[in-house]
Design a protein around this motif. Structure first.
Motif, short mmCIF file in Angstrom:
data_model
loop_
_atom_site.label_atom_id
_atom_site.label_comp_id
_atom_site.label_asym_id
_atom_site.label_seq_id
_atom_site.Cartn_x
_atom_site.Cartn_y
_atom_site.Cartn_z
N LYS A 31 71.09 0.53 121.83
CA LYS A 31 69.21 1.22 121.29
C LYS A 31 69.98 0.83 119.24
O LYS A 31 68.97 1.55 118.67
N SER A 32 70.90 0.18 119.74
CA SER A 32 71.54 -0.46 118.27
C SER A 32 70.45 -0.14 117.16
O SER A 32 70.63 -0.15 115.67
N THR A 33 69.37 -1.49 117.44
CA THR A 33 68.00 -1.70 116.12
C THR A 33 67.53 -0.76 115.99
O THR A 33 67.23 -0.22 114.72
N ASP A 34 67.18 -0.10 116.97
CA ASP A 34 66.36 1.25 116.99
C ASP A 34 67.08 2.37 116.53
O ASP A 34 65.78 2.97 114.80
N THR A 39 67.58 5.35 111.33
CA THR A 39 68.01 5.86 110.04
C THR A 39 68.20 5.28 108.71
O THR A 39 68.03 6.14 107.69
N GLY A 40 67.64 4.49 108.63
CA GLY A 40 67.01 3.15 107.31
C GLY A 40 65.51 4.39 106.75
O GLY A 40 65.43 4.52 105.75
N ARG A 41 64.92 4.64 107.91
CA ARG A 41 63.65 5.09 107.58
C ARG A 41 63.62 6.28 106.81
O ARG A 41 63.66 7.12 106.80
N MET A 42 65.21 8.08 107.98
CA MET A 42 65.01 8.80 106.96
C MET A 42 65.90 8.99 105.80
O MET A 42 65.64 9.64 105.36
#
Length: 67
Positions: A31-34, A39-42
């Motif tokens: 699930k690395s991409t998710d 993390t980027g969204r947060m």
């Protein structure tokens, strides 16, 4: 008796730690991409929120005297 209980509990905790780490690594691999996207969204949300609540203070005059 105390030594036996202590050794069993220590072994159990070590086994759970190693097993948990293995499970989390497996999840991270698949699930690395998710995870990166979340993390980027947060981080973006945190940046937006910090800009909304940022209070601008007026510039203060320096109290230093010229020498």
């Amino acid at each position: 008796m105390f030594i036996t209980i202590s050794a069993v509990l220590t072994s159990l905790i070590a086994a759970l730690t190693v097993g948990g780490k293995a499970v989390c690594k497996t999840i991270a691999i698949y699930k690395s991409t998710d995870i990166i996207m979340f993390t980027g969204r947060m981080m973006y949300v945190g940046k937006v929120i910090s800009r909304i609540f940022k209070i601008k203070t007026p510039l203060r005059k320096s109290s230093k005297t010229a020498v």
